[in-house]
Scaffold this motif. Structure first.
Motif, short mmCIF file in Angstrom:
data_model
loop_
_atom_site.label_atom_id
_atom_site.label_comp_id
_atom_site.label_asym_id
_atom_site.label_seq_id
_atom_site.Cartn_x
_atom_site.Cartn_y
_atom_site.Cartn_z
N PHE A 1 0.84 -1.20 0.00
CA PHE A 1 0.00 0.00 0.00
C PHE A 1 0.88 1.25 0.00
N GLU A 2 2.01 1.18 0.68
CA GLU A 2 2.95 2.30 0.64
C GLU A 2 3.49 2.51 -0.77
N SER A 3 3.80 1.41 -1.46
CA SER A 3 4.30 1.52 -2.83
C SER A 3 3.23 2.10 -3.75
N LEU A 4 1.99 1.62 -3.61
CA LEU A 4 0.90 2.13 -4.42
C LEU A 4 0.68 3.62 -4.13
N SER A 5 0.81 4.01 -2.89
CA SER A 5 0.66 5.42 -2.52
C SER A 5 1.73 6.27 -3.17
N LYS A 6 2.94 5.74 -3.22
CA LYS A 6 4.02 6.45 -3.90
C LYS A 6 3.68 6.64 -5.38
N PHE A 7 3.21 5.58 -6.03
CA PHE A 7 2.85 5.67 -7.44
C PHE A 7 1.75 6.72 -7.65
N ALA A 8 0.75 6.72 -6.75
CA ALA A 8 -0.36 7.66 -6.87
C ALA A 8 0.11 9.10 -6.69
N LEU A 9 0.97 9.34 -5.70
CA LEU A 9 1.47 10.70 -5.46
C LEU A 9 2.33 11.16 -6.63
N SER A 10 3.11 10.24 -7.19
CA SER A 10 3.93 10.58 -8.36
C SER A 10 3.06 10.99 -9.54
N GLN A 11 1.91 10.35 -9.66
CA GLN A 11 0.99 10.69 -10.74
C GLN A 11 0.32 12.04 -10.48
N TYR A 12 -0.01 12.29 -9.22
CA TYR A 12 -0.66 13.56 -8.84
C TYR A 12 0.30 14.73 -8.97
N LEU A 13 1.58 14.49 -8.63
CA LEU A 13 2.61 15.54 -8.67
C LEU A 13 3.75 15.07 -9.55
N PRO A 14 3.54 15.02 -10.86
CA PRO A 14 4.54 14.42 -11.76
C PRO A 14 5.88 15.14 -11.80
N SER A 15 5.92 16.40 -11.40
CA SER A 15 7.18 17.14 -11.42
C SER A 15 7.96 17.01 -10.11
N PHE A 16 7.37 16.32 -9.12
CA PHE A 16 8.00 16.16 -7.81
C PHE A 16 8.92 14.94 -7.79
N ILE A 17 9.93 15.01 -6.94
CA ILE A 17 10.66 13.81 -6.54
C ILE A 17 9.83 13.13 -5.45
N VAL A 18 9.49 11.86 -5.63
CA VAL A 18 8.67 11.15 -4.65
C VAL A 18 9.40 9.88 -4.22
N GLU A 19 9.56 9.71 -2.93
CA GLU A 19 10.26 8.54 -2.40
C GLU A 19 9.49 7.92 -1.25
N GLU A 20 9.67 6.62 -1.09
CA GLU A 20 9.16 5.95 0.10
C GLU A 20 10.15 6.15 1.24
N PHE A 21 9.59 6.32 2.43
CA PHE A 21 10.43 6.48 3.61
C PHE A 21 10.09 5.42 4.65
N GLY A 22 9.16 4.52 4.27
CA GLY A 22 8.68 3.52 5.22
C GLY A 22 9.30 2.16 5.01
N LYS A 23 8.45 1.11 4.94
CA LYS A 23 8.90 -0.27 4.94
C LYS A 23 9.78 -0.61 3.73
N ASN A 24 9.50 -0.01 2.59
CA ASN A 24 10.21 -0.36 1.36
C ASN A 24 11.29 0.65 1.00
N SER A 25 11.65 1.46 1.95
CA SER A 25 12.55 2.58 1.70
C SER A 25 13.98 2.13 1.45
N GLU A 26 14.70 2.96 0.69
CA GLU A 26 16.13 2.75 0.50
C GLU A 26 16.94 3.41 1.62
N TYR A 27 16.25 4.14 2.48
CA TYR A 27 16.93 4.74 3.63
C TYR A 27 17.26 3.63 4.62
N THR A 28 18.49 3.60 5.09
CA THR A 28 18.93 2.51 5.96
C THR A 28 19.41 3.04 7.30
N GLY A 29 19.66 2.11 8.22
CA GLY A 29 20.16 2.48 9.54
C GLY A 29 19.02 2.69 10.52
N ASN A 30 19.35 3.31 11.64
CA ASN A 30 18.34 3.58 12.65
C ASN A 30 17.53 4.82 12.28
#
Length: 336
Positions: A158-187
């Protein structure tokens, strides 16, 4: 042992039956649009050639001792006189309201609605399009108590789908996941610092000290979108979004304010806070169901997400949830 998708599907649908809603234990079930969801969900698993009628729905609720909130969750039989006619009229009146929401949905969603509605009866369509499968995925994700073996996949994606939806709503924005599927690592602290670097917005060291060094969760931020300028100054549009599938989603809608009020120093321009939920809140009053709980947030609910995913449908088809929806459509269990 880590289970693959097929293993989880097998476990989920072995002796599968729908869990009945319980308003006394789950307060939001007093809301009629959630009962409309449950009737749609039951229709999904019903005999694919038959309609679920209003009287079928009433009988199911009665047979399973499901209380509909006629008054503070108490049984209608305890509130009214013992006259059976009066009791039957109360049940019928309540379910007419619920079925009117289903009728509205057929009109509001149009060709994206996966059900046929006809004079207080509903059945699944014979052929289901990919857009209609997005609707069914969101319907399933709003009833997670029935899909315990698949819940981790449904919520994560659902987080991934939300990212896709926001990217479609704001096509000129950089949109990233920050939750479960995020590329952000560490604590948690290192993730916030990494986000700070990307946004070119300073973090507040004194506030980060309040976060335990062992913490790894994202503190309520699942999706972030921003539109940077070449000058890289902090005065830019930023969207901080929380994703929630549970019926207690209204309790989480302020979680992203930790980032704007504490962790990051938005001194130039405050971000927009958004909420992604799988529930259908749009209705004909030109308002949302639960509108008193959606103030000050940009809301992406079922109708908006379905519409936004139309041009991004291939992204949905890449998710495991697409296969989950297919299995639900294939599953035939008239006893549910």
């Amino acid at each position: 042992m880590v289970m693959n998708l097929e293993d989880k599907l097998t476990k989920q649908f072995t002796k599968f039956s729908l869990k009945s809603p319980n308003p006394k234990q789950d307060h939001p079930w007093i809301l009629e649009h959630l009962h409309a969801d449950f009737i749609e969900l039951r229709t999904l698993f019903w005999d694919k050639t038959s309609f679920v009628t209003l009287q079928d729905a009433i009988s199911f609720y009665k047979d399973n001792n499901i209380d509909v909130d006629f008054k503070k969750g108490t049984r209608v039989e305890d509130q009214l006189a013992s006259e059976q006619v009066e009791i039957d009229e109360a049940w019928n009146s309540k379910f007419l309201k619920i079925f009117s929401i289903i009728e509205e949905r057929e009109i509001i969603y149009g060709e994206d609605y996966p059900f046929v509605y006809d004079k207080e009866k509903i059945k699944i369509k014979t052929e289901i399009t990919d857009n209609q499968k997005v609707y069914l995925y969101l319907l399933i994700s709003s009833n997670l108590n029935n899909f315990s073996s698949l819940q981790d996949i449904l919520t994560s994606e659902f987080e991934s789908l939300s990212k896709f939806a926001l990217s479609q709503y704001l096509p000129s924005f950089i949109v990233e996941e920050f939750g479960k599927n995020s590329e952000y690592t560490g604590n948690t602290i290192s993730k916030i610092k990494a986000l700070s670097e990307k946004l070119k917005i300073k973090y507040r060291e004194d506030q980060l000290k309040n976060i335990a060094k062992t913490a790894s969760q994202e503190k309520g931020l699942d999706i972030v979108g921003w539109a940077p300028f070449e000058d890289e100054l902090a005065s830019m549009l930023v969207v901080l979004a929380q994703c929630a599938c549970g019926k207690d989603w209204t309790k989480k809608k302020s979680d992203t304010t930790y980032y704007s009020d504490s962790y990051l120093d938005f001194i130039k321009l405050k971000p927009t806070h958004a909420m992604f939920i799988p529930y259908g809140l749009v209705h004909y009053d030109v308002n949302f169901f639960q509108s008193d709980r959606t103030n000050s947030r940009l809301i992406f609910e079922r109708k908006r997400i379905v519409t936004l995913m139309k041009k991004n449908i291939e992204k949905f088809k890449e998710l495991r949830s697409y296969s989950i929806v297919d299995r639900c459509i294939e599953f035939d269990a008239i006893e549910v």
